[in-house]
Design a protein around this motif. Structure first.
Motif, PDB file in Angstrom:
ATOM      1  N   TYR A   1      43.701  48.854  42.671  1.00 44.24           N
ATOM      2  CA  TYR A   1      43.817  47.963  41.523  1.00 44.24           C
ATOM      3  C   TYR A   1      42.595  47.076  41.466  1.00 44.24           C
ATOM      4  CZ  TYR A   1      48.564  49.620  42.077  1.00 44.24           C
ATOM      5  OH  TYR A   1      49.639  50.420  42.228  1.00 44.24           O
ATOM      6  N   ARG A   2      41.821  47.287  40.463  1.00 43.30           N
ATOM      7  CA  ARG A   2      40.532  46.580  40.384  1.00 43.30           C
ATOM      8  C   ARG A   2      40.674  45.302  39.592  1.00 43.30           C
ATOM      9  NH1 ARG A   2      35.945  49.416  42.744  1.00 43.30           N
ATOM     10  NH2 ARG A   2      36.922  51.289  43.551  1.00 43.30           N
ATOM     11  N   LYS A   3      39.830  44.366  39.995  1.00 40.03           N
ATOM     12  CA  LYS A   3      39.868  43.077  39.311  1.00 40.03           C
ATOM     13  C   LYS A   3      38.464  42.686  38.899  1.00 40.03           C
ATOM     14  CE  LYS A   3      43.629  41.058  41.921  1.00 40.03           C
ATOM     15  NZ  LYS A   3      43.803  40.159  43.054  1.00 40.03           N
ATOM     16  N   ARG A   4      38.402  41.826  37.945  1.00 42.58           N
ATOM     17  CA  ARG A   4      37.160  41.191  37.506  1.00 42.58           C
ATOM     18  C   ARG A   4      36.022  42.207  37.281  1.00 42.58           C
ATOM     19  NH1 ARG A   4      39.221  37.709  41.287  1.00 42.58           N
ATOM     20  NH2 ARG A   4      40.318  35.993  40.275  1.00 42.58           N
TER      21      ARG A   4
ATOM     22  N   ALA B   1      36.413  45.900  37.617  1.00 44.63           N
ATOM     23  CA  ALA B   1      37.373  46.563  36.746  1.00 44.63           C
ATOM     24  C   ALA B   1      36.774  47.026  35.428  1.00 44.63           C
ATOM     25  CB  ALA B   1      38.536  45.630  36.475  1.00 44.63           C
TER      26      ALA B   1
ATOM     27  N   THR C   1      42.846  48.993  35.670  1.00 42.95           N
ATOM     28  CA  THR C   1      41.773  48.049  35.394  1.00 42.95           C
ATOM     29  C   THR C   1      42.230  47.142  34.272  1.00 42.95           C
ATOM     30  OG1 THR C   1      40.798  49.533  33.780  1.00 42.95           O
ATOM     31  CG2 THR C   1      39.943  49.684  36.006  1.00 42.95           C
ATOM     32  N   ARG C   2      42.151  45.888  34.529  1.00 45.74           N
ATOM     33  CA  ARG C   2      42.453  44.876  33.526  1.00 45.74           C
ATOM     34  C   ARG C   2      43.864  45.017  32.962  1.00 45.74           C
ATOM     35  NH1 ARG C   2      38.235  41.892  32.145  1.00 45.74           N
ATOM     36  NH2 ARG C   2      36.238  42.587  32.931  1.00 45.74           N
TER      37      ARG C   2
END
Lengths: 1223, 378
Positions: free
Chosen positions: B229-232, B235, B198-199
């Motif tokens: 994989y996390r975004k925005r 995340a 995350t991030r």
């Protein structure tokens, strides 16, 4: 005709068929021929289905029938020996209940029972014991009896017919799980007319069937012979009882319970002397039924209250089943019976003593001797004399019984008993000392005082006193023992367990200990004392005892006989002789514990103690843990730092389930490291992996042996032999391997056999357990799911048994608690003294275990139905007495019904013929528990006492029952579509609560509450400076309302269910007194002579409505002038004074007058003509109508005939077709 | 009406099990001396949050805490459950801390439990939500819990210090559990896992996976580690990365290990700024370490890993009155504590026998006969 009438008077001669001669021959011939032809023509397909639909219908019916027969299989978790089945004999007074029990007991045991008090346990067969209980005649007793009955014998006075008690009891049984029921008709000898008797039997049988099921067994006992029921009939009845099967009932299989067959007060006598109304300590004895009892379980004593157990001890069975030796039926000598409350058990077993009482007429030696026996207690008698005495007193049955029965001086599980006792002793230490000083006096005085009571004191003395001289004991006991036969001075032999050790075999000992053989007793007295001291010292951790215990240890080797697992322990103790057995047992216990070494690590020693004594304060669990860890220092190979850290007093450690530390990781990249777990992966060696699991069984058994402990008390170490041996060398190891291999093979074989055995055997076992046997085989194949379910249950049962068998007795007790069928002694402290004072052996005491979460109180929602025989409906908030689970209590229910939208609407009264919800407050019972409601407990009431039955739906802490509320208000000021409404609310706050609520006027104009009216608009105070009136709401409507409108707001308001419950304490008052609880409103009114309050507004009165007067519509002249003609008002009202034009006189010309007259004449003529025509037409119409009616009638008749004809035709046709089809 | 007798306990240890067992058995408890000697005495934020959660799920429960927060009175109510529940777990402990008791509570509730939990989804102290999905739910299946109803959706991930994760949890109710004989640990047939970031750079995730695979590949070919994989918004609020691994055996056991790397939560606001500069453990090392942890768990043996021992024992103890038998590796401190709490509350003792040949421990118990009493009958 005349002849016929004359013949009528005579009886006709019966027809006599020919037995010989031609006609007879002809007939037989015809018959034979008929039969022959039948056989020939028999068509095997004749009864097969022809019609597809019919076949289908029948098939589905058969399937349905099958399904209806299936019941959800119940898991029977009682492993091992079954407790005796309870046979409750119930019936109205004077119907022959006691007599039936007496005759049955006589039938089984060949003993005459003087009177029936309390449960009577008998051995009825090789596999079966029965416990007869007479059901008391009050409703409380009936309710309790229904809760423990396995079989209910309903006695019915045949000459009188059914009485309400029978039906009441049946109802109670049904609610609390329906045990087996059998009706018994008595008093049939009162019928002189055989026909009438037959008819009555038939009638009663059918009535009985409607109540239970068609074909329910009703037994007939015809009359008395010598004051007893006929032998043959009793024998038959006994046969019926002996083949009966008892299905498990769901409530009972999930709760332990005990029917108390012996009850004693063990309060220290000083305490009673100081204050005769002090709380008492009591012991309750009985067979454990239902499910296993854990030591921490709370119990409910019916009619007394909830208590926690101060101690539980398993005692040896006072009425054991005959030994398993192969023979046909039990020998008479083995037909034991046990009824301490009836004063007949002969043997009383206590935790640490056995009492034998012998009736006076069985004692055959002279009175002088007897005197000598009692007085010469102190002197040693010579052996020969004692032997002769003992021989004199031997009574055959007693002797045999004794030989048969296992007198365990230690309870079956020494561990628990000892510990329980330790706890008791701790508390009793001080009083005991006082008692030792002047025991004799005390007991004598006690004896005198309590003569009317049952033998409380005897038990006391046995339980607690140590140094009391034997003669005093005897005396007191003789005096105290049961009222009736005071002169028949009952003798009590007091056999302490130590006697047993003296001689080696304990059984023999008990036989001699029957009041004559006190010399032996005496000789061991000092040792007894020594032992007892020893025991006490144990608790105090006296160091001085160490040497002795060492001795014990050494001598603890010889064991000569073993009667089974349970006896092993005892036998070893026997071998020890007169050395401290407490110590020995401790050592033994400890050695048993070796195999649960890891358990000690986890639980500490507290594991065993904390559970034994339930009365220990719970909050010291913390201390215990830390204490015990010091006490037992594990020497095991796993030193768990982490555990110690947790125990070390840091009570605020963070709880975190993850415990991996990254720092201590191995380097898994190295080959040898990762190769070490290669076999744990599918890529590794499968055989090794599989071995991991197989090793388990074999290994664990061996593990039991290694592991050692250190007794800090004595300072010595007990190391298992195996460990020592293993150090000897490698030979042992090899041996081990070989043994292990063999064991593995054996295990595999066993598993194979088990699988095979289970598959074939289990269905049959199930049938024995659950079904009537005959159903099962037919359905074994077709109902797959059902079978699977049963199989699963059976499998689980087998697993349980197998797993539990693995454990040793002590651990097993800790893990699963006391098993069902055990004879238990429960000790309960701080029981109200009334229980002792008003104890009545005819009212059996029921002790039920309280399940998970059942001690809590809360709201319960039940689905309730008023009983159809109760005459009135029930009123909300009127107290009723409910019986749920073990409990009986009074509570105030609120009745409700569920609306379509799921709302629970309060009902003022229960519906007449419908279920409703009843919500009440009380101790919780799990959902699906049956509930029985009673209002009146008194006996002198003819009506049906059961008012309702119910079952628990759910618990609900927030009682959400609502009732409708209508707030009424009146407009005080009306604006256009807004109005201010007064009297609806009492405060502005209330208005705020109802903002946005929908309102309506009587005339149907809808609206909404807006806000509390502000002061400025129309809500000025009457006098300046005064407060504005509160509770005026501003509301808007869809139309302008009138001042005369009434505005109302409809809402729902929550109904409070009263938090009231009052446990029934019927055992704490004289039995004949009716229990008084909260009274209903009606009762109170009746008592105080109050009339029912009436609300005048609620009366129905004729509606008087004044005719509404409307003002005339006034249209302004100017407007009227402008209106078009159409809209102009045309019905000009009648003028009081005619207009000028009307008032004017009209004078006609002569010609005009003539014309006018002519016109008038013509009109007259026409009118006359019209009248005539009308009359004529009227007549004509009537004629036509008459004609038509006539026609109609004819037509209808014809039609009917036609129809009949048609139907006949159709019917014929149908019949024809059917015949055709059938043919 | 009647006086309530409280079971008296001390200290904040095993708060979760204590509250859980108290609720299930409906025993009122009184806990004293909670962090009494600390500089900041009283209940910790996560403990308060836990109490809130219990209050949310039950009907008519009573919680009283004294002013200093060192004394807690808890009278449990009836477990109701229900849907549309939202709970903010705070930032002091991860969601995993709350999930453990929540699962058991949900099983014995009146209605199916549907709850949204917000907070830290992954953290190194508590099992991550991935582990619950991959290991804990299959574990429940052994006790007769239908697997259809169990659901855990990770809407967004959040790591410490600022969390921001959200999971949706659904737990069905059961009438009762079923006893199990579960001693066959089988052999590891496959390893699955999930790596998340995350991030932070996606590369870090790939590094972890690569490193972990490097260790497993010597033992087993069937290794698959998914990446998440996390975004925005998904995340969360803080940067971090982590990995959770599960080894599945031939007999259906799941052995898991997980870890997360992120910036720790400072006690004061300023500290965060300072610690923000601290370097995190390199991703490759994390992967390698965690793979080693998993192998170690496998080496220990047993049908569950050390993290799940407590839950396993609880489940065994809550079974009907039948014998359950399970095999675990070396008893973890948490497991031992749980055993003790079970003994104190449910009066259920385990027979514990070591199996020295494998270094495992076999536990047997006679269930307490727990039934779902709050469920309504029809």
């Amino acid at each position: 005709m005349a002849m016929d009438s004359g013949a009528d008077g005579q009886s006709h001669k019966a027809h006599r068929s020919r037995h010989s001669g031609a006609s007879a021959k002809k007939k037989t011939k015809a018959k034979n021929k008929d039969q022959n032809s039948d056989q020939k023509q028999q068509n095997p397909k004749a009864f097969a289905f022809r019609s597809n639909a019919k076949a289908k219908r029948l098939q589905s019916r058969a399937v349905e029938k099958e399904q209806r027969r299936l019941h959800l299989p119940v898991i029977d978790r009682s492993y091992g020996e079954l407790p005796p089945f309870v046979v409750v004999v119930q019936g109205p007074p004077q119907v022959g209940k006691s007599l039936l029990i007496k005759t049955l007991v006589k039938h089984y045991t060949k003993h005459n029972l003087p009177d029936v008090r309390g449960p009577i346990t008998i051995v009825s067969g090789k596999q079966r014991r029965l416990q007869f209980v007479e059901c008391p005649n009050d409703i409380n007793g009936m309710i309790d009896a229904a809760k423990f009955a396995d079989l209910a014998l309903l006695l019915i006075d045949g000459s009188y017919g059914f009485e309400m008690e029978t039906f009441e009891f049946l109802n109670i049984l049904q609610v609390h799980g329906f045990p087996k029921v059998m009706g018994v008709l008595t008093h049939l000898d009162k019928f002189k007319d055989v026909k009438k008797l037959k008819k009555t039997k038939q009638r009663l049988k059918h009535r009985f069937w409607t109540e239970i099921y068609d074909g329910a067994k009703l037994f007939y006992l015809s009359g008395l012979i010598h004051g007893k029921y006929p032998k043959r009939e009793v024998h038959n009845l006994a046969r019926f009882i002996s083949v009966m099967k008892f299905p498990p009932l769901s409530w009972r299989t999930s709760h332990p319970y005990i029917l108390v067959d012996r009850f004693e007060d063990v309060t220290p006598p000083e305490r009673v002397q100081m204050n005769s109304k002090c709380d008492r300590n009591v012991t309750l004895y009985g067979y454990l039924r239902g499910c296993n009892l854990k030591k921490g379980t709370k119990i409910h004593i019916a009619g007394v209250g909830d208590f926690s157990l101060a101690g539980v001890t398993g005692l040896s069975d006072p009425c054991p089943l005959p030994s398993a030796a192969k023979k046909k039926g039990p020998r008479d000598k083995e037909k034991l019976f046990y009824a301490p409350m009836s004063g007949l058990g002969d043997l009383l077993y206590d935790k640490d003593a056995v009492y034998i009482n012998i009736n006076d007429h069985f004692v055959q030696y002279s009175k002088v001797d007897e005197m000598g026996g009692t007085t010469n207690k102190g002197n040693k008698r010579d052996v020969g004399e004692a032997l002769v005495k003992s021989l004199q007193t031997i009574k055959n049955p007693i002797d045999e019984k004794l030989e048969k029965s296992k007198i365990s001086l230690f309870s079956q599980n020494p561990n628990s008993s000892l510990e329980a006792e330790d706890h008791n002793r701790d508390s009793d230490e001080a009083p005991k000392l006082i008692r030792d000083i002047e025991p004799l006096k005390q007991y004598q005085s006690n004896g005198e005082e309590d003569e009317s009571e049952f033998d409380l004191d005897s038990s006391e003395s046995s339980d607690q006193d140590e140094g009391v001289p034997e003669c005093a004991m005897l005396k007191s006991e003789g005096r105290n023992f049961e009222e009736g036969n005071a002169d028949a001075s009952e003798r009590l032999g007091r056999v302490k367990e130590q006697v047993e050790f003296h001689n080696g075999r304990k059984r023999r000992k008990a036989i001699f200990g029957d009041g004559v053989d006190h010399s032996n007793l005496k000789s061991t007295d000092e040792e007894n004392e020594g032992d007892e001291d020893d025991d006490d010292d144990d608790d105090d951790n006296d160091e001085g005892e160490n040497d002795r215990s060492n001795e014990d240890n050494e001598s603890c080797s010889g064991s000569e006989f073993s009667d089974g697992d349970e006896e092993d322990l005892k036998s070893e103790e026997d071998g020890m002789g007169n050395i401290s057995k407490w110590r020995a047992s401790l050592v033994e216990r400890a050695s048993k514990k070796q195999n649960i070494n890891l358990m000690q690590l986890v639980y500490g020693k507290s594991a065993s103690t904390s559970n034994t004594s339930a009365n220990e304060v719970k909050d010291d669990s913390e201390n215990e843990e830390s204490d015990e860890d010091e006490f037992f220092k594990p020497k095991g190979q796993r030193a768990k730092n982490s555990i110690e850290g947790l125990d070390g007093g840091n009570i605020n450690t963070e709880d975190c389930s993850k415990s991996t530390k990254f720092s201590e990781l191995k380097n898994w990249k190295e080959e040898e490291v990762y190769e070490s777990i290669r076999d744990r992966f599918v890529t590794g060696d499968w055989s090794k992996g599989a071995l991991r699991n197989q090793m388990l069984e074999a290994k664990t058994e061996e593990d039991d042996m290694d592991g050692d402990f250190e007794d800090l008390e004595t300072g010595e170490k007990h190391e298992s032999h195996q460990k020592d041996d293993s150090s000897n060398g490698g030979i042992q190891k090899e041996d081990d391997d070989a043994i292990e291999e063999r064991r593995l093979k054996k295990l595999a074989l066993r598993a194979k056999f088990d699988a095979h055995y289970d598959g074939s055997e289990s269905p049959e076992e199930e049938t024995d357990v659950q079904n009537g046997g005959k159903f099962h085989r037919s359905q074994a194949n077709d109902s797959g799911y059902y079978d699977k379910l049963k199989e699963e249950i059976e499998l689980q049962k087998q697993i349980n048994i197998a797993e539990l068998e693995d454990l040793d007795e002590t651990t097993r007790l800790e893990i699963e608690g006391f098993r069902t069928g055990m004879y238990l002694r429960l000790e309960v402290h701080d029981v109200p003294f009334e229980m002792i004072e008003y104890f009545d052996p005819c009212h059996p005491i029921l002790v039920g275990g309280i399940g998970l979460g059942e001690e809590n109180v809360g709201y319960m929602q039940t689905r309730l139905k008023r009983h159809r025989w109760h005459k009135k409906v029930l009123k909300t908030r009127d107290p009723i007495i409910v019986s749920i689970g073990w409990r009986r209590y009074q509570t105030t229910p609120v009745y409700a019904i569920e609306d379509q939208n799921g709302r629970h609407r309060m009902l003022k009264y229960t519906p007449e013929h419908m279920h409703c919800l009843a919500m009440f407050w009380g101790p919780l019972a799990p959902p699906k528990t049956g509930v029985l409601a009673v209002q009146n407990l008194s006996n002198n009431q003819a009506a049906f006492r059961i008012i309702a039955t119910a079952y628990v739906l759910e618990f609900n802490h927030a009682a959400r029952i609502v009732k409708k509320i209508k707030l009424v208000g009146y407009p005080c000021k009306i604006f256009k579509k807004t109005a201010l409404i007064k009297d609806m609310f009492t405060s502005d706050l209330e208005v705020a609560r109802f903002e946005g609520a929908a309102i309506r006027t009587v005339s149907g104009i809808r609206g909404q509450v807006k806000k509390a009216a502000k002061e400025e608009i129309g809500n000025q105070p009457k006098k300046k400076g005064g407060q504005a009136r509160e509770g005026i709401a501003r509301c808007t409507f869809e139309d302008r309302i009138l001042m005369s409108d009434i505005v109302f707001l409809r809402a729902w308001t929550q109904v409070e269910v009263p938090q009231f419950y009052n446990p029934l304490t019927t055992s704490l008052q004289p039995r004949q007194k009716t229990w008084l609880g909260m009274k209903t409103v009606a009762e109170l009114r009746r008592e105080h002579n109050l009339s029912i309050p009436v609300n005048k507004d609620s009366f129905y009165k004729p509606v008087e409505r004044k005719a509404r007067k409307f003002n005339t519509l006034v249209i302004p002249k100017a407007l009227q002038a402008d209106l078009p003609f159409e809209s102009k008002p045309k019905n000009i009202p009648h003028r009081k004074r005619p207009l000028l034009e009307d008032r004017r006189a009209v004078v006609m010309e002569p010609h005009e007058r003539k014309v006018h007259a002519l016109v008038q004449h013509l009109q007259l003529i026409r009118n006359d003509k019209m009248k005539k025509r009308k009359l004529k037409e009227e007549q004509k119409r009537k004629e036509v109508e008459a004609q038509r009616a006539k026609d109609e009638q004819v037509l209808r008749k014809r039609r009917r005939e036609e129809r009949q004809e048609r139907y006949r035709e159709q019917d014929k046709l149908k019949k024809k077709i059917r015949r055709h089809v059938e043919a | 009406m009647g006086k309530i007798t409280y079971k008296r306990l001390k200290g904040s240890q095993n708060m979760r099990q204590r509250l859980l067992l108290a609720t299930l058995k409906s025993t009122p408890v009184l806990i004293e001396d909670i962090h009494a000697g600390d500089t900041l005495p009283g209940l910790r934020p996560h403990e308060i949050s836990l109490l809130r959660l219990f209050e949310k799920l039950t009907d008519d429960c009573l919680i009283e805490i004294n002013e200093t927060g060192t004394k807690l009175k808890y009278k449990p109510g009836i477990i109701v459950g229900g849907s549309h529940l939202v709970h903010d777990c705070g930032f002091s402990r991860a969601i995993g801390y709350f999930l453990e008791p929540l699962i058991l509570l949900g099983l014995f509730a009146r209605k199916t439990l549907v709850i949204i939990l917000k907070g830290i989804t992954n953290d190194s102290k508590d099992p991550s939500v991935d582990t619950f999905r991959s290991t804990t739910f299959p574990l429940l299946r052994h006790f007769g819990v239908p697997s259809e109803g169990l659901k855990l959706e990770i809407k967004s991930r959040g790591v410490s210090p600022h969390g921001g994760g959200e999971v949706h949890l659904t737990i069905p109710t059961v009438q009762h559990l079923t006893a199990t004989m579960w001693t066959d640990e089988g052999m590891v047939k496959r390893i699955r896992g999930e790596a998340f970031t995350t991030r932070v750079s996606v590369q870090l995730g790939n590094e972890m996976i690569y490193a972990a695979r490097g260790i497993f590949n010597r033992l087993l070919p069937d290794v698959y580690i998914a990446s998440d994989y996390r975004k925005r918004l998904e995340a969360g609020n803080s940067p971090g990365y982590g990995i959770s691994l599960v080894a599945e055996t031939t007999s259906g056991c799941c052995i898991s290990a997980d870890t997360t790397v992120s910036y720790p939560r400072g006690d004061e606001e300023e500290d965060i700024e300072d610690e923000g500069k601290k370097e995190l453990i390199p991703a490759a090392d994390v992967g390698e370490e965690l793979a080693s942890v998993l192998l170690e768990e496998i080496e220990k043996g047993g049908v569950v890993d050390s993290t799940h021992q407590g839950l396993l024992f609880l489940l065994c103890a809550l079974c009907p009155k039948d014998v359950s038998k399970v095999r675990v590796g070396k008893l973890s401190p948490y497991g031992i504590e749980t055993l003790r709490e079970i003994r104190d509350f449910l009066d259920v003792q385990f027979v514990i026998k070591p199996d020295p040949s494998t270094g495992t421990v076999i536990l047997k118990c006679w269930g307490s006969g727990m039934k779902n009493l709050s469920r309504k009958t029809t």
